[in-house]
Write an enzyme that holds these catalytic residues in place. Structure first.
Site, PDB file in Angstrom:
ATOM      1  N   THR A 175     -44.249  16.195 -32.255  1.00  0.00           N
ATOM      2  CA  THR A 175     -44.989  15.084 -32.854  1.00  0.00           C
ATOM      3  C   THR A 175     -44.723  15.085 -34.353  1.00  0.00           C
ATOM      4  O   THR A 175     -44.756  16.132 -34.997  1.00  0.00           O
ATOM      5  CB  THR A 175     -46.501  15.195 -32.584  1.00  0.00           C
ATOM      6  OG1 THR A 175     -46.727  15.027 -31.178  1.00  0.00           O
ATOM      7  CG2 THR A 175     -47.272  14.110 -33.325  1.00  0.00           C
ATOM      8  N   PHE A 177     -45.987  14.163 -37.898  1.00  0.00           N
ATOM      9  CA  PHE A 177     -47.201  13.892 -38.666  1.00  0.00           C
ATOM     10  C   PHE A 177     -46.800  13.497 -40.087  1.00  0.00           C
ATOM     11  O   PHE A 177     -45.768  13.942 -40.601  1.00  0.00           O
ATOM     12  CB  PHE A 177     -48.085  15.141 -38.735  1.00  0.00           C
ATOM     13  CG  PHE A 177     -48.645  15.573 -37.403  1.00  0.00           C
ATOM     14  CD1 PHE A 177     -49.944  15.245 -37.037  1.00  0.00           C
ATOM     15  CD2 PHE A 177     -47.876  16.325 -36.521  1.00  0.00           C
ATOM     16  CE1 PHE A 177     -50.464  15.656 -35.818  1.00  0.00           C
ATOM     17  CE2 PHE A 177     -48.386  16.737 -35.295  1.00  0.00           C
ATOM     18  CZ  PHE A 177     -49.689  16.397 -34.940  1.00  0.00           C
TER      19      PHE A 177
END
Length: 274
Positions: A175, A177
């Site tokens: 992921t 960020f």
């Protein structure tokens, strides 16, 4: 010295919490919120110094509403962070997978573990607001037969037992960020990546012309997302991530885009971490 205040979505043990600790260290104050909008608002209002916000996942794709939050609250991107995601199937100690009838987690976590649950059809999937908060609720409520999908840190914090480790379908799961702040960032060492928004009027071949201009200037387009401009039917805003070697060429490209297409908003210039 006052601690930095970092706004995150989720509770201690969440993936946002992990990124905050890795990026800013242990000596910080975490402001945790259930959803992303108050995270953005906390930075815009000055209640938090920075925010950590997920923006895309290598399996599930972009989190489109978060692009809009960055824009609406006028936030600036300071940095990015790629976190490898490991989903742990956990429950109260002393149980087996056969004892579990229900699992709760964030919709994206459930999506990323579909293959595992296809092998255990007796487990009912329920969406929840956060990964780690489910682990906390199970521990506090002493819920037997209910499992969470969360991080190893969450299992440690809330005293859960991992019944099956790393259940994500694709093991190489990351992921991305972004680290947000209120004011524009001036880096000591110039970055090589920028996130921008371009609004294109309804003209034939407009997007193709924009992409051609970027490519001909030797700039790499690493991400593009479109969002309709609500107050202007058939016009679209495009969020782009651009990677460049020469900042002067990047600046020249931005001016050419403004001259040919109109409004350009730069959300931040920072160092690519990929």
């Amino acid at each position: 010295m006052a601690k930095l205040k970092i706004a995150i979505q989720g509770v201690p043990g969440s993936f946002h919490h992990q990124v905050a600790l890795r990026n800013f260290g242990e000596n910080i104050e975490i402001l945790d919120f259930t959803t992303f909008e108050p995270v953005a608002r906390a930075v815009a209002n000055g209640d938090a110094d920075f925010a950590v916000m997920a923006i895309e996942n290598s399996i599930a794709g972009a989190i489109l509403p978060n692009y809009d939050l960055i824009d609406r609250y006028g936030l600036s991107i300071r940095d990015e962070y790629y976190l490898p995601i490991g989903h742990q199937f956990m429950a109260l100690p002393g149980q087996r997978i056969q004892d579990i009838t229900e699992v709760r987690s964030h919709p994206m976590a459930l999506l990323q573990c579909k293959a595992f649950f296809a092998q255990h059809p007796h487990i009912q999937l329920k969406e929840d607001t956060d990964t780690a908060s489910v682990a906390r609720d199970i521990a506090e409520g002493n819920w037997k037969g209910v499992a969470a999908i969360a991080s190893t840190i969450a299992a440690d914090i809330y005293g859960m037992e991992i019944l099956a480790p790393d259940i994500q379908t694709v093991k190489s799961n990351f992921t991305r960020f972004i680290i947000l702040q209120k004011e524009a960032v001036t880096l000591a060492t110039p970055g090589n990546k920028a996130s921008i928004k371009v609004t294109i009027q309804n003209q034939q071949g407009g997007l193709a012309k924009l992409l051609t201009l970027i490519a001909e200037n030797g700039i790499d387009l690493s991400k593009i997302q479109s969002i309709p401009v609500i107050e202007k039917p058939w016009e679209y805003a495009f969020f782009l991530d651009l990677v460049f070697q020469d900042r002067d060429i990047f600046s020249q490209t931005i001016e050419e885009i403004r001259a040919s297409f109109g409004e350009v908003k730069i959300f931040g210039e920072y160092q690519s971490r990929k």
